[in-house]
Design a protein around this motif. Structure first.
Motif, PDB file in Angstrom:
ATOM      1  N   VAL A 117       0.950  -1.619  -0.191  1.00 59.51           N
ATOM      2  CA  VAL A 117      -0.004  -0.169  -0.249  1.00 59.51           C
ATOM      3  C   VAL A 117       1.099   1.071   0.233  1.00 59.51           C
ATOM      4  N   HIS A 118       2.029   0.935   1.101  1.00 62.93           N
ATOM      5  CA  HIS A 118       3.272   2.490   0.808  1.00 62.93           C
ATOM      6  C   HIS A 118       2.884   2.516  -0.932  1.00 62.93           C
ATOM      7  N   HIS A 119       3.911   1.071  -1.259  1.00 62.02           N
ATOM      8  CA  HIS A 119       5.795   1.252  -2.444  1.00 62.02           C
ATOM      9  C   HIS A 119       4.646   1.789  -3.125  1.00 62.02           C
ATOM     10  N   ALA A 120       2.282   1.319  -3.393  1.00 62.36           N
ATOM     11  CA  ALA A 120       1.881   1.403  -4.541  1.00 62.36           C
ATOM     12  C   ALA A 120       1.494   2.842  -5.384  1.00 62.36           C
ATOM     13  N   ASP A 121       2.217   3.874  -3.998  1.00 60.64           N
ATOM     14  CA  ASP A 121       2.002   5.391  -4.377  1.00 60.64           C
ATOM     15  C   ASP A 121       3.178   6.004  -5.317  1.00 60.64           C
ATOM     16  N   PRO A 122       2.504   6.305  -6.186  1.00 63.48           N
ATOM     17  CA  PRO A 122       3.300   6.573  -7.632  1.00 63.48           C
ATOM     18  C   PRO A 122       3.909   7.876  -7.361  1.00 63.48           C
ATOM     19  N   HIS A 123       4.331   8.416  -6.876  1.00 61.45           N
ATOM     20  CA  HIS A 123       4.408  10.163  -6.243  1.00 61.45           C
ATOM     21  C   HIS A 123       5.671   9.976  -4.797  1.00 61.45           C
ATOM     22  N   LEU A 124       6.120  10.600  -4.855  1.00 66.16           N
ATOM     23  CA  LEU A 124       6.838  10.861  -3.622  1.00 66.16           C
ATOM     24  C   LEU A 124       6.356  12.127  -2.952  1.00 66.16           C
ATOM     25  N   ASP A 125       6.385  11.918  -1.739  1.00 66.32           N
ATOM     26  CA  ASP A 125       6.086  13.685  -1.237  1.00 66.32           C
ATOM     27  C   ASP A 125       6.103  13.549   0.446  1.00 66.32           C
ATOM     28  N   ALA A 126       5.770  14.427   0.751  1.00 64.41           N
ATOM     29  CA  ALA A 126       5.813  14.266   2.628  1.00 64.41           C
ATOM     30  C   ALA A 126       4.703  13.249   3.180  1.00 64.41           C
ATOM     31  N   SER A 127       3.392  13.731   2.331  1.00 64.25           N
ATOM     32  CA  SER A 127       2.400  12.208   2.694  1.00 64.25           C
ATOM     33  C   SER A 127       2.616  11.096   2.512  1.00 64.25           C
ATOM     34  N   THR A 128       2.990  10.742   1.438  1.00 64.44           N
ATOM     35  CA  THR A 128       4.128   9.318   1.485  1.00 64.44           C
ATOM     36  C   THR A 128       4.198   9.059   2.431  1.00 64.44           C
ATOM     37  N   GLY A 129       5.193   9.330   3.039  1.00 61.35           N
ATOM     38  CA  GLY A 129       5.920   8.964   4.531  1.00 61.35           C
ATOM     39  C   GLY A 129       4.847   8.714   5.530  1.00 61.35           C
ATOM     40  N   LEU A 130       3.231   8.608   5.436  1.00 61.70           N
ATOM     41  CA  LEU A 130       1.955   8.303   6.766  1.00 61.70           C
ATOM     42  C   LEU A 130       1.520   7.985   5.532  1.00 61.70           C
ATOM     43  N   ARG A 131       2.296   6.981   4.389  1.00 59.64           N
ATOM     44  CA  ARG A 131       1.006   6.139   3.815  1.00 59.64           C
ATOM     45  C   ARG A 131       1.193   4.486   4.488  1.00 59.64           C
ATOM     46  N   PHE A 132       0.713   4.431   5.487  1.00 62.31           N
ATOM     47  CA  PHE A 132       1.187   3.389   5.872  1.00 62.31           C
ATOM     48  C   PHE A 132      -0.578   2.339   5.777  1.00 62.31           C
ATOM     49  N   HIS A 133      -0.815   0.800   5.620  1.00 68.99           N
ATOM     50  CA  HIS A 133      -2.034   0.444   5.952  1.00 68.99           C
ATOM     51  C   HIS A 133      -2.686   0.538   7.268  1.00 68.99           C
ATOM     52  N   PRO A 134      -3.290   0.505   8.200  1.00 71.46           N
ATOM     53  CA  PRO A 134      -3.748   0.627   9.235  1.00 71.46           C
ATOM     54  C   PRO A 134      -3.409  -0.956  10.365  1.00 71.46           C
ATOM     55  N   VAL A 135      -3.666  -2.062   9.248  1.00 69.96           N
ATOM     56  CA  VAL A 135      -3.253  -3.140  10.356  1.00 69.96           C
ATOM     57  C   VAL A 135      -1.932  -2.960  10.411  1.00 69.96           C
ATOM     58  N   GLU A 136      -0.473  -2.755   9.016  1.00 74.08           N
ATOM     59  CA  GLU A 136       1.235  -2.698   9.024  1.00 74.08           C
ATOM     60  C   GLU A 136       0.813  -1.946  10.401  1.00 74.08           C
ATOM     61  N   ILE A 137       0.335  -0.371  10.581  1.00 72.55           N
ATOM     62  CA  ILE A 137       0.693  -0.065  11.508  1.00 72.55           C
ATOM     63  C   ILE A 137       0.612  -0.574  12.726  1.00 72.55           C
ATOM     64  N   GLY A 138      -0.324  -0.840  12.868  1.00 67.96           N
ATOM     65  CA  GLY A 138      -1.071  -2.338  14.208  1.00 67.96           C
ATOM     66  C   GLY A 138       0.000  -2.906  14.838  1.00 67.96           C
ATOM     67  N   LEU A 139       0.471  -3.575  13.367  1.00 64.65           N
ATOM     68  CA  LEU A 139       1.725  -4.642  14.048  1.00 64.65           C
ATOM     69  C   LEU A 139       2.950  -4.099  13.963  1.00 64.65           C
ATOM     70  N   SER A 140       3.250  -3.018  13.279  1.00 59.72           N
ATOM     71  CA  SER A 140       4.648  -1.684  14.350  1.00 59.72           C
ATOM     72  C   SER A 140       4.080  -1.394  15.561  1.00 59.72           C
ATOM     73  N   ILE A 141       3.155  -1.434  15.644  1.00 59.74           N
ATOM     74  CA  ILE A 141       3.476  -1.323  17.515  1.00 59.74           C
ATOM     75  C   ILE A 141       3.661  -1.897  18.242  1.00 59.74           C
ATOM     76  N   VAL A 142       2.975  -3.171  18.012  1.00 58.38           N
ATOM     77  CA  VAL A 142       3.789  -4.686  18.441  1.00 58.38           C
ATOM     78  C   VAL A 142       4.787  -4.484  18.327  1.00 58.38           C
ATOM     79  N   VAL A 143       5.359  -4.575  17.285  1.00 59.54           N
ATOM     80  CA  VAL A 143       7.272  -5.241  17.427  1.00 59.54           C
ATOM     81  C   VAL A 143       7.603  -4.257  17.995  1.00 59.54           C
ATOM     82  N   LYS A 144       7.372  -2.679  18.039  1.00 60.26           N
ATOM     83  CA  LYS A 144       7.900  -1.570  19.492  1.00 60.26           C
ATOM     84  C   LYS A 144       7.902  -2.239  20.696  1.00 60.26           C
ATOM     85  N   ALA A 145       6.625  -2.544  21.342  1.00 62.08           N
ATOM     86  CA  ALA A 145       5.995  -2.339  22.294  1.00 62.08           C
ATOM     87  C   ALA A 145       7.273  -4.363  22.654  1.00 62.08           C
ATOM     88  N   ILE A 146       7.175  -4.863  21.649  1.00 58.59           N
ATOM     89  CA  ILE A 146       7.609  -6.004  22.181  1.00 58.59           C
ATOM     90  C   ILE A 146       9.847  -5.928  22.666  1.00 58.59           C
TER      91      ILE A 146
END
Length: 269
Positions: A117-146
């Protein structure tokens, strides 16, 4: 730490505003998709990610650090060292953790379905740095918590790391180009726009390189560094070939459902 939310929010808005102004005044390249459509999709994902974050860890990652401290669990709670050193080492260790998380999301097919979902962005700008699927965000939080619990990360380090991580993602995805006299020495320390653009190339072996978010050292240490794209920075084609059309890479429903749909077939040239 009572002002943690305001510090994070203030730094986030400040960095985002500065980078959006910078790229609006001195853009590196033109977007193939209307900015308003991309921004609607990308910022909607930010909103969804924030909601998921609160559901996964309602009290925030700081509570994980407090638990580790109470139980005297984790490296930084066992090994005696000055607090400033523990904070510095913890921030570096968490950055390394995110580097490896990123590599794993590229290697494991089910995780790649989320990360694309992040890589499918056809252009890069500041908003792309925030473009992550919410499920990926959830998994990332779990990884960081561990990671925070196992390392016994000081609570102060979490605030510094989260601010740095968000700022770095906005910075290195921005649609700007640094002059060579600044780009070359800076990328020896942190991930720059030109370095990270290679990671968003449609060329697979370029996509599977330059995984770092903040510190650029990890790509060199773990042999995933690409200094220059085959076609150069100006010749890079961004995004994913199978999501090259606007109907496949832009739109709220499109980006939310992308991981759960079959990968589109590429049209024959």
């Amino acid at each position: 730490m009572q002002n943690e939310v305001w510090l994070r929010m203030g730094s986030f808005i400040t960095v985002l505003a500065l980078m959006m102004i910078w790229e609006a005044m001195f853009p590196n390249r033109t977007s193939p998709v209307a900015s308003s459509k991309r921004w609607l999709s990308n910022f909607f994902l930010v909103f969804c990610g924030a909601l998921v974050g609160r559901l996964v860890v309602p009290a925030g990652l700081a509570v994980v650090a407090i638990l580790a401290d109470q139980h005297q669990f984790g490296l930084f709670n066992v090994v005696a060292m000055p607090l400033w050193l523990a904070i510095a080492l913890a921030v570096v260790a968490l950055d390394c953790l995110i580097y490896w998380q990123h590599r794993v999301f590229h290697r494991v097919p089910i995780l790649w379905r989320l990360h694309r979902v992040h890589h499918a962005d056809p252009h890069l700008d500041a908003s792309t740095g925030l473009r992550f699927h919410p499920v990926e965000i959830g998994l990332s939080i779990v990884v960081k918590a561990i990671g925070i619990y196992l390392l016994g990360v000081p609570i102060e380090a979490i605030l510094i790391f989260e601010i740095t991580l968000n700022a770095s993602a906005i910075f290195n995805h921005s649609n700007i180009k640094l002059p060579n006299w600044l780009e070359n020495p800076l990328r020896k320390i942190i991930v720059t726009q030109a370095m990270h653009r290679i990671h968003h190339s449609q060329v697979v072996n370029e996509t599977d390189s330059n995984f770092g978010f903040c510190l650029s050292i990890w790509d060199r240490v773990f042999a995933s560094y690409t200094q220059r794209a085959k076609k150069g920075d100006d010749g890079l084609v961004l995004g994913l070939k199978e999501y090259a059309t606007e109907s496949r890479n832009t739109g709220i429903g499109t980006v939310l459902l992308m991981p759960f749909r079959k990968t589109p077939k590429m049209k024959e040239p």
